[in-house]
Enzyme design. Structure first.
Site, mmCIF file in Angstrom:
data_model
loop_
_atom_site.group_PDB
_atom_site.id
_atom_site.type_symbol
_atom_site.label_atom_id
_atom_site.label_comp_id
_atom_site.label_asym_id
_atom_site.label_seq_id
_atom_site.Cartn_x
_atom_site.Cartn_y
_atom_site.Cartn_z
ATOM 1 N N GLY A 56 25.552 11.284 95.932
ATOM 2 C CA GLY A 56 26.135 10.409 94.915
ATOM 3 C C GLY A 56 25.647 8.975 94.890
ATOM 4 O O GLY A 56 26.256 8.116 94.236
ATOM 5 N N TRP A 58 23.011 7.757 93.414
ATOM 6 C CA TRP A 58 22.576 7.360 92.068
ATOM 7 C C TRP A 58 23.796 7.048 91.199
ATOM 8 O O TRP A 58 23.774 6.134 90.393
ATOM 9 C CB TRP A 58 21.733 8.477 91.426
ATOM 10 C CG TRP A 58 20.285 8.448 91.865
ATOM 11 C CD1 TRP A 58 19.833 7.994 93.051
ATOM 12 C CD2 TRP A 58 19.137 8.867 91.118
ATOM 13 N NE1 TRP A 58 18.478 8.102 93.132
ATOM 14 C CE2 TRP A 58 18.008 8.646 91.946
ATOM 15 C CE3 TRP A 58 18.938 9.417 89.875
ATOM 16 C CZ2 TRP A 58 16.705 8.955 91.538
ATOM 17 C CZ3 TRP A 58 17.635 9.727 89.472
ATOM 18 C CH2 TRP A 58 16.530 9.491 90.287
ATOM 19 N N ASP A 76 26.380 18.591 90.993
ATOM 20 C CA ASP A 76 25.488 19.063 92.065
ATOM 21 C C ASP A 76 26.008 20.391 92.603
ATOM 22 O O ASP A 76 27.186 20.728 92.448
ATOM 23 C CB ASP A 76 25.432 18.043 93.216
ATOM 24 C CG ASP A 76 24.211 18.230 94.090
ATOM 25 O OD1 ASP A 76 23.292 17.390 93.995
ATOM 26 O OD2 ASP A 76 24.182 19.214 94.876
ATOM 27 N N ASP A 117 17.483 14.074 89.968
ATOM 28 C CA ASP A 117 16.815 13.822 91.256
ATOM 29 C C ASP A 117 16.898 15.097 92.107
ATOM 30 O O ASP A 117 16.949 15.058 93.325
ATOM 31 C CB ASP A 117 17.538 12.643 91.951
ATOM 32 C CG ASP A 117 16.829 12.203 93.223
ATOM 33 O OD1 ASP A 117 15.597 12.405 93.313
ATOM 34 O OD2 ASP A 117 17.506 11.677 94.127
ATOM 35 N N LYS A 157 12.588 13.892 88.665
ATOM 36 C CA LYS A 157 11.699 13.895 89.836
ATOM 37 C C LYS A 157 10.853 15.153 89.766
ATOM 38 O O LYS A 157 11.359 16.226 89.435
ATOM 39 C CB LYS A 157 12.541 13.911 91.105
ATOM 40 C CG LYS A 157 11.725 13.975 92.380
ATOM 41 C CD LYS A 157 12.557 13.609 93.562
ATOM 42 C CE LYS A 157 13.421 14.773 94.052
ATOM 43 N NZ LYS A 157 14.246 14.381 95.191
HETATM 44 C C1 LIG Z 1 17.683 14.441 96.734
HETATM 45 S S1 LIG Z 1 19.243 15.120 96.508
HETATM 46 C C2 LIG Z 1 19.870 14.135 95.255
HETATM 47 C C3 LIG Z 1 20.240 12.762 95.733
HETATM 48 C C4 LIG Z 1 21.032 12.028 94.746
HETATM 49 N N1 LIG Z 1 20.243 11.649 93.630
HETATM 50 C C5 LIG Z 1 21.651 10.787 95.346
HETATM 51 O O1 LIG Z 1 21.287 9.728 94.994
HETATM 52 O O2 LIG Z 1 22.552 10.901 96.176
HETATM 53 C C6 LIG Z 1 18.905 16.593 95.679
HETATM 54 C C7 LIG Z 1 20.092 17.398 95.285
HETATM 55 O O3 LIG Z 1 19.749 18.389 94.386
HETATM 56 C C8 LIG Z 1 20.728 19.365 94.469
HETATM 57 N N2 LIG Z 1 20.329 20.618 93.801
HETATM 58 C C9 LIG Z 1 19.270 21.377 94.027
HETATM 59 N N3 LIG Z 1 19.255 22.436 93.178
HETATM 60 C C10 LIG Z 1 20.320 22.296 92.380
HETATM 61 C C11 LIG Z 1 20.835 23.033 91.315
HETATM 62 N N4 LIG Z 1 20.249 24.144 90.879
HETATM 63 N N5 LIG Z 1 21.944 22.600 90.709
HETATM 64 C C12 LIG Z 1 22.561 21.494 91.136
HETATM 65 N N6 LIG Z 1 22.100 20.749 92.148
HETATM 66 C C13 LIG Z 1 20.998 21.138 92.767
HETATM 67 C C14 LIG Z 1 20.876 19.541 95.930
HETATM 68 O O4 LIG Z 1 22.126 20.116 96.251
HETATM 69 C C15 LIG Z 1 20.767 18.114 96.429
HETATM 70 O O5 LIG Z 1 21.995 17.575 96.682
#
Ligand SMILES: C[S@@+](CC[C@H](N)C(=O)[O-])C[C@H]1O[C@@H](n2cnc3c(N)ncnc32)[C@H](O)[C@@H]1O
Length: 846
Positions: A56, A58, A76, A117, A157
């Site tokens: 969270g 972002w 997420d 992201d 991303k």
């Molecule tokens: C790098 S983290 C995101 C960080 C976030 N932007 C932050 O600032 O805290 C990537 C996230 O993508 C989520 N994710 C991956 N595949 C997903 C999907 N199909 N649906 C929802 N979330 C997904 C993962 O659970 C993970 O928490």
């Protein structure tokens, strides 16, 4: 340089520490902060959708940066701990359920910005990881296309991989601006890259294939490009030769030559294979057999096909040409027969062609236009050039080459510098550069194959100088002639002839300057008056003398002055031939008739008008008071004249300036009248007047005197000219007439009334005419109806009585409708009422 560790404590870099310090849930926060710093999409957003938002950080940045009361929705797979002002829920962004949940949260709103992201669970093979990432990005894009507002932004991303370009291509179809960037806080070792897309096009219909990972990453990522028309490019070959394809570990590869003929990507084959084979037994290919027998398949071609890796550019070209020839023979589509064999797949290429065609068309039109302009300019220049030459040979006058611009009345424009200046060519002439420029232009044109001029720059310079000189001379000539025709100038010249340069207390230099100024002023002022100009001075002189003079030699203005009663006693002053006089009289009458006659109300009428109901309004009263005081001021000034009747010497005391410092025009007029009177009666000669000019006031020694003293002197130390009784009487009469005139408002009201009456009468006339012409009516009936009409018209509509409101207490001094008063009303001042009653009483007593 220490290499950053990807695991363990190496992750705890400065961004990690900073995030901790600032309270962000992940170091990723800084990526968004940096992206936003560069592109500024958050400040403008009121609704943001954060896909793959856990933990969270972002969302935290959004809540900080976006305007108050913005809507932030984070989703997420993993749960997100609550964040103030942020809506979060757990869902897979690739599912329909997630889409529906977002819809319920957004309702009818649209997002200004969609952030993504997301990172799929890494750890599998690199190729798989990157593909999943690209697929996830495409899923997020799909959601973005549904929820983004037109013009909105999408930040995603991606990993740099073979799918990256395909994804970028898709993004470019949907957004006006697509930028790929790597924020400083993103680790160098990470293959991640952020794509910021702005200006969502919001197309009404999006081809589902555009958002389908299978079509995007399989078909579009590696489509069979149509290289039919492409000339061989070694770069392409080189790129294709790089390394081994995945799962492709055979070093030596061969392909049937017929495949090379049939493929739409011959360059790829040339790059990927070692040999084009003609071995039919092995392939059992009929096409190959036919190809083998073709005379086009020469030995040289066979040799080239035997080892593609050793071929150079020339040989590659040879093979490509051979392929085209064979394709023609076999009846395959070639560039000549069809432009886009894969029309469906590469629809965008078609669009591109359209665009190119339009651009080409535009360019063609532009070229045509500019060449047309060039031609015109060249022609014009040639014409001017010829004219200049003719002029130098005294064959033509400057106006023939456009030096003269017709004025509004076809006027005296020959020397109107402004008008001349409007002509670009003349501006150049004035600078002596025209011919130089022309020559340069001609040279340029000649170089470009347009136009011709045999002149050199030096010759042109000389011509320019000569023209300039000629123009100067002509202008001087013109000024001389014009000035000579001017009465003022004549007078000045006469003074000069008398050697009286200092007569006006101006130095000779100053006079010259002012003369020049005058000449220029005349220049402009006479522009509109004069009708002709140019080669003959006659019309010019006549125009300059346009101030109409009568037979007595007086201008209209002078005649007006001498027409005053005071001069009527002087015989012969305004003598004119009889017929002319009568003509003028007639004219005067006409003029008088044009002005609506406004009768001065009699005193009794005025008094009657000032009945209780018709008391002046506050505004009117204020105005009247002002006027009264102004009249008083005038009367005071007039007192001076009155005094004259008793004692002529008192005029000496008359002030030439009013209290507010402006010149007392009445006194000055009276002085002028007296002087004119004396001159007209022969009591004084012009010589006397000049002689009187030499007095103690003419020479003042101001050196070393303080300003206050000089100011005072300037006010009072002036000669006082005598004013005769007649002049004083004339001024008095003038003032009386002035005071007797109704105020403008009254005059206007009366004129309005008259106008309305005339309109009414006109209408009545028409109606009466109609009645009179009605055959169905007897004469008596007609007469009675007309009489009725007249009496009806005579009846004035009774207006609702005007309510009189006394201006007192709160109402006094207020503008606008007083409280509780409806309809027409009149504010009266009781004090004014009393004053007027008192005046009436006094008048009665008298
Ligand atoms: C790098 S983290 C995101 C960080 C976030 N932007 C932050 O600032 O805290 C990537 C996230 O993508 C989520 N994710 C991956 N595949 C997903 C999907 N199909 N649906 C929802 N979330 C997904 C993962 O659970 C993970 O928490």
């Amino acid at each position: 340089m220490a290499i950053q560790k990807k695991h363990g404590k190496g992750r705890l870099d400065k961004w990690y520490k900073l995030a901790k310090e600032k309270g962000y849930r992940a170091r990723a926060a800084f990526k968004l902060i940096q992206l936003n710093k560069k592109y500024g999409f958050l400040e403008k957003s009121k609704v943001v959708l954060d896909l793959c938002a856990a933990p969270g950080s972002w969302c935290q940045v959004c809540a900080e940066t976006m305007p108050k009361d913005s809507i932030i929705i984070g989703v997420d797979l993993a749960p997100i701990k609550p964040i103030p002002k942020v809506i979060t829920f757990q869902s897979d962004i690739t599912t329909e359920k997630c889409r529906a949940t977002i819809r319920t949260h957004l309702k009818t709103w649209k997002a200004d910005c969609v952030l993504h992201d997301g990172a799929p669970n890494v750890g599998t093979a690199w190729v798989q990881d990157s593909y999943n990432q690209a697929e996830l990005a495409l899923h997020s894009l799909k959601l973005a296309t549904e929820f983004l507002v037109e013009g909105g932004a999408f930040v995603t991303k991606v990993f740099r991989s073979k799918d990256y370009n395909s994804l970028l291509w898709v993004l470019n179809q949907l957004f006006t601006k697509v930028d790929a960037t790597k924020p400083p806080s993103s680790r160098n070792v990470s293959a991640e890259i952020f794509v910021v897309c702005r200006g969502f096009k919001a197309p009404k219909r999006i081809d589902p294939r555009l958002l389908d990972p299978r079509s995007v990453f399989e078909d579009l990522a590696d489509p069979a490009p149509n290289n039919e028309a492409k000339v061989y490019n070694p770069e392409v070959k080189k790129r294709k030769r790089e390394g081994y394809e995945e799962g492709d570990y055979i070093q030596y590869k061969e392909i049937a030559a017929s495949e090379f003929i049939q493929t739409t990507d011959p360059i790829a084959i040339l790059g990927q294979y070692n040999r084009l084979t003609f071995e039919q037994q092995k392939n059992g290919d009929v096409a190959l057999a036919a190809l083998d027998k073709l005379p086009e398949t020469t030995d040289e071609i066979r040799l080239c096909c035997a080892d593609l890796k050793v071929l150079g550019r020339k040989e590659f070209k040879l093979l490509l040409k051979w392929r085209l020839r064979v394709r023609e023979i076999f009846g395959f589509p070639t560039k000549k027969t069809t432009k886009t064999p894969l029309a469906e797949e590469v629809a965008e290429v078609e669009n591109m062609d359209d665009e190119l065609r339009i651009q080409e068309e535009l360019q063609r039109i532009k070229d045509k236009e500019s060449s047309k302009k060039k031609k015109e300019r060249r022609k014009e220049n040639e014409k001017k050039q010829k004219e200049i030459v003719r002029m130098q040979m005294n064959m033509t006058a400057p106006m023939d080459i456009g030096m003269e611009q017709e004025g509004p009345k076809g006027g005296d424009s020959m020397f109107r510098l402004k008008a001349i200046d409007q002509t670009e060519a003349l501006r150049r002439i004035a600078k002596g550069k025209m011919t130089k420029m022309t020559a340069a232009e001609f040279k340029k044109d000649r170089d470009s194959g347009i136009g011709s001029s045999g002149e050199t720059d030096d010759e042109s310079d000389e011509e320019g100088d000569r023209l300039e000189r000629e123009l100067d001379n002509m202008y001087d000539d013109y000024r001389e002639r014009k000035a000579a025709a001017d009465a003022k100038y004549r007078a000045k010249k006469a003074r000069k002839e008398h050697g009286d340069d200092e007569w006006e207390g101006v130095s000779a230099d100053e006079k010259e300057e002012s003369d020049e100024e005058e000449a220029l002023e005349e220049d402009s002022s006479d522009d509109s008056d004069s009708e002709e100009h140019g080669d003959t001075s006659k019309p010019l002189l006549r125009d300059l003398d346009n101030t109409p003079q009568d037979e007595a030699g007086l201008s209209k203005r002078a005649r007006g002055f001498f027409n005053q009663d005071i001069f009527q006693t002087i015989p012969g002053l305004l003598d004119v031939p009889e017929d002319e006089e009568s003509e003028e009289e007639a004219m005067d009458v006409d003029e008088e008739e044009e002005i609506p006659e406004v009768e001065e109300p009699k005193v009794e009428e005025r008094e009657a008008e000032e009945s209780e109901d018709d008391l002046p309004t506050i505004e009117e009263q204020k105005k009247m008071r002002k006027e009264k005081s102004a009249r008083k001021d005038k009367d005071k000034a007039f007192d001076v004249v009155k005094r004259d009747e008793d004692d002529d010497d008192d005029w000496e005391a008359a002030e030439k300036k009013t209290k507010d410092g402006r010149p007392n025009i009445d006194i000055i007029t009276a002085e002028a009248m007296t002087l004119a009177h004396q001159l007209a009666r022969g009591e004084k000669s012009t010589y006397d007047i000049i002689d009187e000019g030499y007095n103690k006031y003419a020479f003042k020694d101001r050196d070393g005197l303080p300003d206050w003293f000089l100011d005072d002197e300037g006010k009072h130390d002036r000669p006082h000219k005598p004013i005769s009784k007649e002049a004083a009487a004339a001024i008095k009469e003038k003032l009386r007439a002035y005071n007797a005139r109704p105020i403008k408002k009254v005059a206007e009201a009366r004129a309005r009334k008259k106008f309305k009456q005339a309109q009414k009468l006109e209408k009545l006339k028409k109606k009466a005419d109609l009645l009179a012409g009605d055959e169905g009516m007897s004469e008596k009936e007609k007469a009675t109806s007309i009489a009725k009409l007249m009496s009806a018209a005579g009846r004035t509509k009774r207006k609702a009585p005007v309510k009189v409101v006394k201006a007192q207490g709160l109402n006094r001094g207020l503008s606008g409708r007083p409280k509780g008063v409806k309809g027409r009303y009149k504010m009266v001042d009781p004090r004014m009422k009393k004053e007027m009653r008192a005046l009436k009483r006094i008048a009665k007593r008298k």
